[in-house]
Design a protein around this motif. Sequence first.
Motif, short mmCIF file in Angstrom:
data_model
loop_
_atom_site.label_atom_id
_atom_site.label_comp_id
_atom_site.label_asym_id
_atom_site.label_seq_id
_atom_site.Cartn_x
_atom_site.Cartn_y
_atom_site.Cartn_z
N MET A 161 0.85 -1.20 0.00
CA MET A 161 0.00 0.00 0.00
C MET A 161 0.89 1.25 0.00
N THR A 162 0.62 2.18 -0.92
CA THR A 162 1.38 3.42 -0.97
C THR A 162 0.99 4.33 0.19
N GLU A 163 1.85 5.29 0.46
CA GLU A 163 1.58 6.23 1.56
C GLU A 163 0.30 7.01 1.30
N GLN A 164 0.07 7.37 0.07
CA GLN A 164 -1.14 8.13 -0.26
C GLN A 164 -2.39 7.29 -0.05
N GLU A 165 -2.33 6.02 -0.46
CA GLU A 165 -3.48 5.14 -0.26
C GLU A 165 -3.73 4.91 1.23
N LEU A 166 -2.66 4.81 2.01
CA LEU A 166 -2.81 4.64 3.46
C LEU A 166 -3.51 5.84 4.08
N THR A 213 -7.18 5.57 3.35
CA THR A 213 -7.79 4.48 4.12
C THR A 213 -7.94 4.88 5.58
N LEU A 214 -6.93 5.56 6.11
CA LEU A 214 -7.02 6.08 7.48
C LEU A 214 -8.16 7.08 7.60
N ALA A 215 -8.30 7.93 6.60
CA ALA A 215 -9.37 8.92 6.61
C ALA A 215 -10.73 8.24 6.62
N GLU A 253 -8.81 5.54 -1.60
CA GLU A 253 -8.63 6.78 -2.36
C GLU A 253 -9.76 6.96 -3.36
N ALA A 254 -10.16 5.89 -4.01
CA ALA A 254 -11.24 5.98 -5.00
C ALA A 254 -12.56 6.37 -4.36
N VAL A 255 -12.76 5.97 -3.11
CA VAL A 255 -14.01 6.34 -2.41
C VAL A 255 -14.12 7.86 -2.31
N PHE A 256 -13.02 8.51 -1.92
CA PHE A 256 -13.04 9.96 -1.74
C PHE A 256 -13.08 10.72 -3.07
N LEU A 269 -0.67 9.16 10.34
CA LEU A 269 0.40 8.61 9.52
C LEU A 269 1.76 9.00 10.08
N ASN A 270 1.88 10.24 10.53
CA ASN A 270 3.14 10.69 11.14
C ASN A 270 3.46 9.87 12.39
N PHE A 271 2.44 9.59 13.19
CA PHE A 271 2.65 8.76 14.38
C PHE A 271 3.14 7.37 13.99
#
Length: 367
Positions: free
Chosen positions: A1-6, A9-11, A34-37, A71-73
């Motif tokens: 999973m890419t950082e952007q996708e993560l 998904t977190l959102a 990502e596609a959901v948003f 993500l930073n955490f």
Amino acid sequence: MTEQELIYTLALQHVPKIGDITAKKLISHCGSGEAVFKEKKQNLLKIEGIGTIVINELFETNHLNAAEGELNFIKNNNISYWYFTDYLYPEKLKHCIDGPILLFYSGNINLRNQNIISVVGTRKITTQGISFCENLIETLTPYNPIIVSGFAYGTDITAQKGAVKNNLQTIGCLAHGLNQIYPKAHKKYVHDIEKNGGFMTDFWSSDVFDRNNFLKRNRIIAGLSEATVVIESAEKGGSLVTVEIANSYNREVFAVPGRTTDSQSVGCNNLIKHQKAHLLSNPLDVPYMLNWNLETDKKPSVQKKLFVKLDDFEKVIYNYLKENNKQQLDVIALNCNMPTFKVASLLLNMELKGVIRPLPGKQFEII
């Protein structure tokens, strides 16, 4: 999973009106978090169970901002995670409709090809309960199971300390993020558990600690394992909630019976009475009911140990099998004039001693 996708998904996980069931439905329809948003609102509204309230909440900007913070955490604290479609995501949890879309963990956890059980019970465990729990873990050690629990006072920590003592993997399922440990008194056990096992949670570091979190956490305890063992429980308690969840997942449940006058046995006795759990009087009932095999059973050949000491009941069974070759459990019980449950326990003891082996169809024969 890419950082952007993560981040996306977190959102999605952060949206309060979207639980794991709905999140999976959205991801399945759109293809990814990502596609959901990035999907048009009118298209999302066509999904069954998705209404305008959910859609409006989904597109609030605070969710992506919060996701970047979490993500930073994750990055700064070397937190590991599994996405619900990942190969390494806990296999049994994949089959739970409400399993987390993201599961965070720390330590050295290896779930592949492992026997996994959850051990739960009261925080006010008695000396008898401690003794049974410790004996259970020690007896199951040859089967190399992973011991899952909630890292709480009483039964949980007794089971997890027993796992560490016997060099077994153990997993503590937390009702909070991986930025803290509760109860604080158990911090002294963290290193040993992470050395051979670890901790899991689907809560964020920013989530407010709340007692309702324990109920949500219990679905992971029940979902990770093939069976849940209740050592002791009062008439009401969190472990009984775990049992209800385990039953809803069609998992096995075992309960240790106690005297009717013992307050910490009421819950277990009721589970057995209402047929929500198997009666567990002998630790070896667990591998028998779950059809576990010892590592020695997987070797090409197994030789009988010399000079094995059998008790009088085991000798009766041994002599019967010696004269009649392989036989079914019920037939052995009938001809040896013993209750089936007792014969099942004796057969397991004899299997551990290396003098008999199980065969398909609940048959047994001398090695």
